[in-house]
Design an enzyme around this catalytic site. Structure first.
Site, PDB file in Angstrom:
ATOM      1  N   ARG A 143      -5.453   1.776  12.098  1.00  0.00           N
ATOM      2  CA  ARG A 143      -6.280   2.147  10.972  1.00  0.00           C
ATOM      3  C   ARG A 143      -6.881   3.578  10.836  1.00  0.00           C
ATOM      4  NH1 ARG A 143     -12.003  -1.093   9.615  1.00  0.00           N
ATOM      5  NH2 ARG A 143     -12.334   0.317  10.674  1.00  0.00           N
TER       6      ARG A 143
ATOM      7  N   GLU B 214      -7.092 -11.444   8.867  1.00  0.00           N
ATOM      8  CA  GLU B 214      -6.346 -10.926   9.641  1.00  0.00           C
ATOM      9  C   GLU B 214      -6.321 -10.753  10.618  1.00  0.00           C
ATOM     10  OE1 GLU B 214      -3.266  -6.649   9.147  1.00  0.00           O
ATOM     11  OE2 GLU B 214      -4.790  -7.029   7.522  1.00  0.00           O
TER      12      GLU B 214
ATOM     13  N   HIS C  39       0.664  -1.567  -0.155  1.00  0.00           N
ATOM     14  CA  HIS C  39      -0.072  -0.435  -0.004  1.00  0.00           C
ATOM     15  C   HIS C  39       1.370   1.296  -0.099  1.00  0.00           C
ATOM     16  CE1 HIS C  39      -3.010  -2.069   1.271  1.00  0.00           C
ATOM     17  NE2 HIS C  39      -2.880  -3.041   1.684  1.00  0.00           N
TER      18      HIS C  39
ATOM     19  N   ASP D 175       3.732  -4.638   2.763  1.00  0.00           N
ATOM     20  CA  ASP D 175       2.701  -3.991   3.306  1.00  0.00           C
ATOM     21  C   ASP D 175       2.470  -2.739   3.494  1.00  0.00           C
ATOM     22  OD1 ASP D 175      -0.133  -4.043   3.689  1.00  0.00           O
ATOM     23  OD2 ASP D 175      -0.239  -5.887   5.579  1.00  0.00           O
TER      24      ASP D 175
ATOM     25  N   HIS E  76      -1.937 -12.411   4.338  1.00  0.00           N
ATOM     26  CA  HIS E  76      -1.133 -11.913   5.369  1.00  0.00           C
ATOM     27  C   HIS E  76      -1.973 -14.117   5.713  1.00  0.00           C
ATOM     28  CE1 HIS E  76      -1.009  -8.019   5.744  1.00  0.00           C
ATOM     29  NE2 HIS E  76      -1.629  -7.925   5.309  1.00  0.00           N
TER      30      HIS E  76
END
Length: 451
Positions: free
Chosen positions: A88, A239, A62, A324, A273
Site C-alpha cells: 500500500r 480483505e 483501480h 483489481d 474480496h
C-alpha cells in the site's frame, strides 16, 4: 451507430455453444436478431472466428494501479517481510503523482488493454478525488470525469463507483496520503458525487471504501444515496484480518455485521474480496442477496488469502470477478482461478460448471455494475461480444464439443481476437481500432508518472 451483422463460427447462447450464429445489431447498439445454424457468413457480415462469448465484465478496477505492475514485485524474496500493508505504501506514491490529465492518459491505456482482453465493461472503484493535500479541483469531479472520458475513448463501458473514503482507521482522520481521497463527511461526498452524470456509455454508482475508511455513523448516508438512485453500491469487505480485528474491537461486530446494521447490504450491493468471513458473515451476505466480487490474481499477489466463494454462492450471493490491482488484466484467468482456488481449499474438483464460471465473468458481472441487461447474446441485449481463438498454442487441439471448456481453462486474454461493444468492432484481429499501439501508449503514460 452503424448497423452491423456478425457471423460467429461458434457462439455461447443460453442453450449452450452453437455453431454458425448470425448476430444482427441495430442503430442503438443492441442485438436485434440471433439466428442459429447458418453455415456460411452472410454477405456483408463480419466473421468472428473461434468461440464468441458475451463481453466480459471487470467488476473491480483501480485504474491507476496499472502503474504498479512489476514495481511492487521488486525486492520480493530477499528476506524483508512484505504484505498488503507494505504494498500500500508504494501504491500511495503513485496516487500522489496523478493529475486529471495524467490519470486520463493512464486510464485510457489501461482500459484499452482491457478491451484487448475481451472486457467490454469496467467497474472503476474511484476514490482519487482531489488534488494532493485534499484541495478540490475547480471542477470537483475532474478525476472521475477523466475516467469516464478514458473509457469512452478506449471503447468500453464504465460504471464509475464513486467512493466515500473519510478515515485512515476507526476513529482516526485521513493520513497525509489519504487527504486527496476524502470529502470530509459522507454528506459532502454525496453532494459532490451527485454532480456526476450517466450517459449511454456510463453509469454512476457508489462505494464505501471499507468499514475502516467510512465511520459507522456515516455508512447509511452512502447506502441511502445509492438506494435513492437504484445505483450499484460496492464495498471492500474483510480483505485483511487486521481490519476485521480492529472492527470487532471498535464496534463489537465483524465488518459484515456492521454493514448489515447500517443498511449497506442488499441485492444492489457487491462486497469485494470477502476473504476472511465467519459463518455468520456468509449467512448475512447470502441471506441479503449481496453479491461478492472475487479478484483472485490480486488476492494471491497480495497474499490476502482465498475467499469462500462456493459457500457464499450456496448461501445466496451472486459472484462476479475483477482484476483489481491489475497484476494482470485477464478475466479468463480470474474466472478459472476462482475454481482452482476452491480446489486448493476443498481438495474437490468441479465446484462450478464451466458455464457457471463464465456467467460470473459476464451476466452476473454486468449486473453487479448496474448493466442488468448485458452479458448475454440474445435480442435486446447490448451487442457486446468477445471472440476467443481456438487455434492458438494454448487452445489448439481440443475436441470441437469442448470449446467452452478450452476457453475457460486454457485461453488467456491474449487469445481474444475481436471485441465488440455496442455493435462497434473495437478490437479487430487483436488490434485496437481506437487506441493505436496500446503497449506504447501504456509505457508512455506510466513513464510520465515517474518523470
Amino acid at each position: 451507430m452503424t448497423v452491423q451483422t456478425y457471423w460467429a463460427e461458434r457462439a455461447l447462447l443460453a442453450s449452450g455453444v452453437v455453431t454458425g450464429v448470425v448476430i444482427e445489431t441495430g442503430a442503438d447498439g443492441r442485438i436485434t436478431a440471433v439466428r442459429e445454424g447458418v453455415t456460411t457468413p452472410p454477405t456483408g457480415s463480419v466473421t468472428l472466428r473461434g468461440l464468441t462469448v458475451p463481453g466480459l465484465a471487470n467488476a473491480h478496477s483501480h485504474a491507476f494501479h496499472r502503474a504498479l505492475r512489476g514495481v511492487v514485485q521488486a525486492g520480493l524474496g530477499t528476506g524483508a517481510p512484505d504484505s498488503f500493508w507494505t504494498w500500500r505504501k508504494v501504491m500511495y506514491g503513485v496516487a500522489e503523482r496523478l493529475t486529471p490529465d495524467s490519470y486520463f492518459a493512464l486510464a485510457r491505456a489501461t482500459y484499452a488493454e482491457m478491451a484487448l482482453a475481451g472486457i467490454t465493461c469496467v467497474g472503476e472503484f474511484h476514490y482519487l478525488h482531489h488534488a494532493p493535500g485534499g484541495t478540490p479541483y475547480a471542477n470537483p469531479n475532474a478525476m472521475g470525469e477523466a475516467l469516464i472520458a478514458a473509457a469512452a475513448e478506449a471503447g468500453i463501458r464504465i460504471t464509475l463507483l464513486d467512493t466515500c473514503y473519510l478515515s485512515s482507521g476507526f476513529g482516526a482522520g485521513p493520513s497525509r496520503h489519504q487527504l486527496r481521497f476524502s470529502d470530509g463527511t459522507a454528506e459532502q461526498w454525496a453532494q459532490r458525487a451527485a454532480g456526476l452524470k450517466s450517459d449511454a456509455n456510463t453509469r454512476i454508482g457508489a462505494a464505501v471504501h471499507s468499514v475502516r475508511a467510512v465511520p459507522a455513523d456515516q455508512l447509511a448516508t452512502v447506502a441511502g444515496w445509492a438506494q435513492e438512485r437504484d445505483a450499484p453500491l460496492h464495498v471492500h469487505l474483510s480483505e485483511q484480518t487486521a481490519e476485521n480485528d480492529a472492527c470487532v474491537e471498535a464496534h463489537g461486530f465483524t465488518p459484515a455485521a456492521l454493514l448489515a446494521r447500517h443498511g449497506v447490504l442488499g441485492p444492489r450491493t457487491t462486497a469485494v474480496h470477502a476473504t476472511h468471513l465467519t459463518p455468520g458473515d456468509i449467512r448475512l451476505l447470502g441471506g441479503s442477496a449481496t453479491g461478492v466480487c472475487m479478484c483472485p490474481t490480486t488476492e494471491r499477489d497480495l497474499a490476502d488469502g482465498i475467499g469462500p466463494a462456493r459457500a457464499l454462492q450456496h448461501a445466496g450471493s451472486p459472484l462476479s470477478l475483477g482484476s483489481d490491482s491489475h497484476a494482470v488484466i485477464d478475466i479468463l484467468e480470474e474466472t478459472r482461478a476462482m475454481e482452482l482456488n476452491e480446489r486448493l481449499r476443498s481438495h474437490v474438483r468441479g465446484n462450478w460448471t464451466t458455464a457457471q464460471l463464465l456467467r460470473a465473468a459476464t451476466a452476473d458481472g454486468h449486473a453487479a455494475l448496474g448493466w442488468d441487461e448485458a452479458g448475454r447474446i440474445e435480442p435486446g441485449a447490448p451487442a457486446d461480444l468477445a471472440a476467443i481463438t481456438l487455434d492458438s498454442a494454448r487452445t489448439a487441439g481440443a475436441p470441437p464439443g469442448l470449446a467452452l471448456e478450452t476457453a475457460v481453462f486454457a485461453a488467456t486474454g491474449a487469445d481474444v481476437r475481436d471485441t465488440v461493444v455496442g455493435g462497434r468492432h473495437i478490437v479487430r484481429d487483436g488490434v485496437h481500432q481506437l487506441v493505436p499501439e496500446v503497449p506504447r501508449v501504456l509505457a508512455e503514460s506510466i513513464a510520465a508518472l515517474s518523470g
